[in-house]
Design an enzyme around this catalytic site. Structure first.
Site: not given
Ligand code: UDP
Length: 379
Positions: A98, A247
């Site tokens: 998305d 982030h």
């Molecule tokens: N993640 C990572 N390093 C971090 C924080 C999260 O590799 O420091 C991974 C986490 O395991 C997951 C993904 O990033 O697989 C989630 O990304 P994010 O939260 O940015 O996006 P969303 O999932 O909400 O779209």
């Protein structure tokens, strides 16, 4: 012999992590030529995720959007992806989830009459403002795609309710489960992969680790300040160490740093590469997050989650009992964290490993359907 060609397009960390198993499964099927286009929507985070899986995109638009508007970013993505599609000439485009990249790639392909397959299709919060703008992007992909890889039964039901033809919907499981399995196996074989998080784990050795991630746009501003306040209050507990991989978006990092810099028992650290982050999740007593991917991964690891949003499109973890939705108000977050951490019975009920998002075979199922669709063959 002419081999059908498909183009996988993604641009963010979660897309790269969740598409990595699909790329691996497709590259095992030499009947199709699989090409990978990265847009670079999040450069540093994307690179970290690609490196974790050893993926080198065939093309990278490296379109960074430092603080620009979403429409300007979308325009850049549309033009860049459109040029790449002209160059690659795929018979099919595959998108994930998305993001703005999902939206742009779907539109670029559609405008050229190229069919689109959507991985992680059918997630719906039912509210266009949360997650914003993601709910809108996934709905557009739902209208324009002709193949929908739904991670769960609820996603299948959502697609049916939108009159997506039955034959176009495939229940596959979420590829997040595949990625997690693959990376845990790699960590077991190569423990040095988690080196980036070891100093923090050593610092909080005798404590219960609470891991926090936030990045969602609708949490910018007051909600993030509420979350920062909650972390500060939680960290007053001597039995806890809070780890916050930040982030890089300044709209996220700045308010957290402003409230938490110098707080004892809070480690604000740069975003971790995927193996180190998986290791941190597995070592955590509790995870607080607004992330979609983390909501899927933590239940598989048996780590309780408090979702820092007012609603979630990922209800399966909530229904299964491993996830609670607590919003962004400081008092409510602290109370909920206390309830989980201090009630051994409640904790044990939440801390159960569950495969409510997938069995680790989603990528194989997706590759099978793509192969069958593009070549008329199975397997
Ligand atoms: N993640 C990572 N390093 C971090 C924080 C999260 O590799 O420091 C991974 C986490 O395991 C997951 C993904 O990033 O697989 C989630 O990304 P994010 O939260 O940015 O996006 P969303 O999932 O909400 O779209």
């Amino acid at each position: 012999m002419h081999r059908p060609r498909l183009l996988i397009v993604f641009g963010t960390r979660p897309e790269a992590i969740k598409m990595a198993p699909v790329i691996a499964a497709l590259r095992d099927r030499p009947q199709i030529t699989t090409r990978v286009l990265a847009t670079g929507q999040h450069t540093m985070l994307l690179t970290q995720a690609l490196d974790a899986f050893g993926i080198v995109p065939d093309a990278n638009l490296s379109l960074t959007r430092e603080g620009g508007s979403l429409d300007a970013a979308l325009a850049q993505l549309l033009v860049g992806i459109g040029c790449a599609i002209e160059c690659e000439r795929p018979q099919r485009v595959v998108v994930h989830g998305d993001t703005l990249t999902t939206l742009a790639a779907t539109l670029s392909a559609h405008l050229r009459g190229i069919p689109v397959a959507h991985v992680e299709a059918g997630l719906r919060s039912g509210d266009l403002s949360a997650p914003w703008p993601e709910e809108g992007s996934r709905r557009v992909a739902g209208v324009l795609a002709d193949l929908h890889f739904a991670p769960t039964a609820a996603a299948v039901a959502a697609l049916r309710a939108e009159n997506v033809p039955e034959a176009a919907i495939h229940l596959t499981g979420n590829t997040a489960a595949d990625a997690l399995c693959a990376i845990r196996a790699r960590i077991a074989a190569e423990p040095a992969l988690t080196a980036a998080i070891e100093p923090v784990l050593a610092r909080f050795k005798a404590k219960r680790i609470v891991t926090v991630t936030v990045h969602r746009r609708e949490n910018f501003g007051a909600p993030l300040r509420g979350i920062a306040e909650a972390i500060a209050r939680l960290a007053r507990r001597e039995d806890i160490g809070v780890v916050v991989p930040l982030h890089p978006n300044p709209a996220v990092a700045a308010p957290l740093a402003a409230r938490l810099d110098g707080c004892d028992r809070v480690a604000l650290i740069p975003a971790l590469d995927y193996p180190a982050f998986v290791w941190l999740m597995a070592a955590s007593a509790l995870i607080l997050t607004d992330s979609g991917g983390v909501q899927e991964e933590a239940p598989a690891l048996g780590v309780p989650v408090l979702v820092l949003r007012d609603l979630t499109e990922r209800r399966e973890g909530v229904v299964a009992g491993g996830v609670r939705v607590v919003g962004t108000e400081a008092a409510r977050i602290v109370a909920a964290a206390g309830e989980v951490l201090d009630d051994a019975h409640a904790y044990a009920a939440m801390a159960v490993a569950r495969d409510c998002y997938g069995d680790g075979q989603a990528a194989r199922r997706i590759a099978d359907v793509l192969l069958a669709t593009m070549t008329g063959n199975m397997g």
